[in-house]
Design a protein around this motif. Structure first.
Motif, PDB file in Angstrom:
ATOM      1  N   LEU A 116      26.350  34.530  36.171  1.00 26.21           N
ATOM      2  CA  LEU A 116      27.061  34.323  37.423  1.00 26.21           C
ATOM      3  C   LEU A 116      26.063  34.633  38.528  1.00 26.21           C
ATOM      4  O   LEU A 116      25.464  35.711  38.544  1.00 26.21           O
ATOM      5  CB  LEU A 116      28.271  35.266  37.520  1.00 26.21           C
ATOM      6  N   ILE A 117      25.854  33.668  39.418  1.00 27.47           N
ATOM      7  CA  ILE A 117      24.831  33.834  40.456  1.00 27.47           C
ATOM      8  C   ILE A 117      25.363  33.281  41.777  1.00 27.47           C
ATOM      9  O   ILE A 117      26.076  32.274  41.797  1.00 27.47           O
ATOM     10  CB  ILE A 117      23.514  33.123  40.043  1.00 27.47           C
ATOM     11  N   ALA A 118      25.014  33.950  42.853  1.00 27.13           N
ATOM     12  CA  ALA A 118      25.433  33.492  44.185  1.00 27.13           C
ATOM     13  C   ALA A 118      24.749  32.167  44.507  1.00 27.13           C
ATOM     14  O   ALA A 118      23.565  31.983  44.216  1.00 27.13           O
ATOM     15  CB  ALA A 118      25.070  34.539  45.235  1.00 27.13           C
ATOM     16  N   LYS A 119      25.500  31.251  45.103  1.00 27.61           N
ATOM     17  CA  LYS A 119      24.960  29.940  45.451  1.00 27.61           C
ATOM     18  C   LYS A 119      23.747  30.074  46.365  1.00 27.61           C
ATOM     19  O   LYS A 119      22.754  29.349  46.209  1.00 27.61           O
ATOM     20  CB  LYS A 119      26.033  29.080  46.114  1.00 27.61           C
ATOM     21  N   PHE A 133      20.792  30.863  44.240  1.00 28.70           N
ATOM     22  CA  PHE A 133      20.410  29.694  43.442  1.00 28.70           C
ATOM     23  C   PHE A 133      19.751  28.626  44.306  1.00 28.70           C
ATOM     24  O   PHE A 133      18.807  27.969  43.883  1.00 28.70           O
ATOM     25  CB  PHE A 133      21.622  29.123  42.708  1.00 28.70           C
ATOM     26  N   ASP A 134      20.244  28.453  45.533  1.00 31.22           N
ATOM     27  CA  ASP A 134      19.625  27.492  46.452  1.00 31.22           C
ATOM     28  C   ASP A 134      18.208  27.918  46.842  1.00 31.22           C
ATOM     29  O   ASP A 134      17.321  27.076  47.017  1.00 31.22           O
ATOM     30  CB  ASP A 134      20.481  27.318  47.716  1.00 31.22           C
ATOM     31  N   LEU A 135      17.986  29.225  46.984  1.00 27.66           N
ATOM     32  CA  LEU A 135      16.654  29.735  47.325  1.00 27.66           C
ATOM     33  C   LEU A 135      15.668  29.621  46.162  1.00 27.66           C
ATOM     34  O   LEU A 135      14.480  29.389  46.358  1.00 27.66           O
ATOM     35  CB  LEU A 135      16.742  31.207  47.741  1.00 27.66           C
ATOM     36  N   TYR A 136      16.184  29.798  44.937  1.00 27.68           N
ATOM     37  CA  TYR A 136      15.334  29.824  43.745  1.00 27.68           C
ATOM     38  C   TYR A 136      15.897  28.888  42.673  1.00 27.68           C
ATOM     39  O   TYR A 136      16.372  29.331  41.635  1.00 27.68           O
ATOM     40  CB  TYR A 136      15.223  31.251  43.193  1.00 27.68           C
ATOM     41  N   PRO A 137      15.836  27.587  42.897  1.00 26.20           N
ATOM     42  CA  PRO A 137      16.394  26.651  41.911  1.00 26.20           C
ATOM     43  C   PRO A 137      15.533  26.564  40.653  1.00 26.20           C
ATOM     44  O   PRO A 137      14.389  27.033  40.629  1.00 26.20           O
ATOM     45  CB  PRO A 137      16.382  25.319  42.663  1.00 26.20           C
ATOM     46  N   PHE A 138      16.074  25.962  39.622  1.00 21.79           N
ATOM     47  CA  PHE A 138      15.298  25.691  38.419  1.00 21.79           C
ATOM     48  C   PHE A 138      14.119  24.787  38.783  1.00 21.79           C
ATOM     49  O   PHE A 138      14.206  23.976  39.703  1.00 21.79           O
ATOM     50  CB  PHE A 138      16.155  24.971  37.369  1.00 21.79           C
ATOM     51  N   ASP A 139      13.034  24.911  38.046  1.00 20.78           N
ATOM     52  CA  ASP A 139      11.841  24.100  38.267  1.00 20.78           C
ATOM     53  C   ASP A 139      12.142  22.657  37.864  1.00 20.78           C
ATOM     54  O   ASP A 139      12.266  22.348  36.676  1.00 20.78           O
ATOM     55  CB  ASP A 139      10.688  24.667  37.432  1.00 20.78           C
ATOM     56  N   LEU A 176      13.426  35.020  39.510  1.00 20.85           N
ATOM     57  CA  LEU A 176      14.301  36.018  40.140  1.00 20.85           C
ATOM     58  C   LEU A 176      13.624  37.392  40.137  1.00 20.85           C
ATOM     59  O   LEU A 176      13.636  38.096  41.147  1.00 20.85           O
ATOM     60  CB  LEU A 176      15.651  36.085  39.408  1.00 20.85           C
ATOM     61  N   GLN A 177      13.043  37.751  39.009  1.00 23.87           N
ATOM     62  CA  GLN A 177      12.360  39.045  38.903  1.00 23.87           C
ATOM     63  C   GLN A 177      11.203  39.128  39.896  1.00 23.87           C
ATOM     64  O   GLN A 177      11.064  40.118  40.618  1.00 23.87           O
ATOM     65  CB  GLN A 177      11.852  39.246  37.481  1.00 23.87           C
ATOM     66  N   HIS A 178      10.387  38.095  39.937  1.00 18.18           N
ATOM     67  CA  HIS A 178       9.221  38.057  40.825  1.00 18.18           C
ATOM     68  C   HIS A 178       9.626  38.207  42.294  1.00 18.18           C
ATOM     69  O   HIS A 178       8.885  38.765  43.104  1.00 18.18           O
ATOM     70  CB  HIS A 178       8.447  36.752  40.615  1.00 18.18           C
ATOM     71  N   ASN A 179      10.815  37.714  42.621  1.00 23.58           N
ATOM     72  CA  ASN A 179      11.286  37.762  44.004  1.00 23.58           C
ATOM     73  C   ASN A 179      12.224  38.934  44.269  1.00 23.58           C
ATOM     74  O   ASN A 179      12.856  39.000  45.323  1.00 23.58           O
ATOM     75  CB  ASN A 179      11.956  36.437  44.367  1.00 23.58           C
ATOM     76  N   GLY A 180      12.311  39.857  43.326  1.00 23.91           N
ATOM     77  CA  GLY A 180      13.085  41.084  43.536  1.00 23.91           C
ATOM     78  C   GLY A 180      14.592  40.895  43.550  1.00 23.91           C
ATOM     79  O   GLY A 180      15.311  41.720  44.124  1.00 23.91           O
TER      80      GLY A 180
END
Length: 153
Positions: free
Chosen positions: A21-24, A27-33, A50-54
């Motif tokens: 479950l992830i906030a939209k 997800f918009d900031l960090y989409p799948f490659d 996600l980890q790299h971006n804290g």
């Protein structure tokens, strides 16, 4: 609750997007490659982003069950495909040796000089491993050995 406590110790290594479950906004900031078109480990790259971006990950007890949607042969085929994709991601520098257990152990076994001895054995027993994995009582050790076989063939 024991499973949640164990996952909390290393939340990024035990997270799968099949049960996320992830906030939209996140997800918009960090989409799948979007450049990845092959099957396998795209979720790992997403979690690493996600980890790299804290971006923190919080685990809850919410088990996911496989309900027989795919048979074992399809699962093994997808596993082999995912291992081939992992090799590509490694060569591209998108994954590191320690990101996947099978790659970590492959690297270790090569470093110890036992890969030339084990690879032919795995090729020999691969049909038996596959039979074990599609049988009524598959074992995780057999899946690990199958992944190593896929990596080394």
């Amino acid at each position: 609750m024991q499973g949640t406590n164990k996952r909390t110790k290393n939340p990024y290594s035990t997270c799968f997007t099949s049960n996320l479950l992830i906030a939209k906004k996140v997800f918009d900031l960090y989409p799948f490659d979007a450049t990845l078109t092959a099957y396998g480990y795209e979720d790992l790259l997403f979690i690493k982003t996600l980890q790299h971006n804290g971006i923190p990950i919080h685990h809850i007890e919410n088990p996911a069950y496989h309900d027989g949607l795919e048979d074992a042969e399809i699962f093994l085929s997808k596993t082999a495909e995912a291992i081939r994709h992992a090799e590509k991601l490694l060569s591209m520098g998108k994954l590191g040796i320690s990101d996947l257990r099978v790659v970590f152990w492959s690297h270790r076994l090569k470093k110890w000089g036992v890969q030339p001895l084990l690879a032919p054995i795995l090729r020999l027993i691969a049909p038996a491993l596959q039979k074990k994995l599609v049988g009524p009582c598959p074992k995780l050790w057999a899946l690990d050995a199958f992944k190593l076989y896929c990596l080394w063939r």
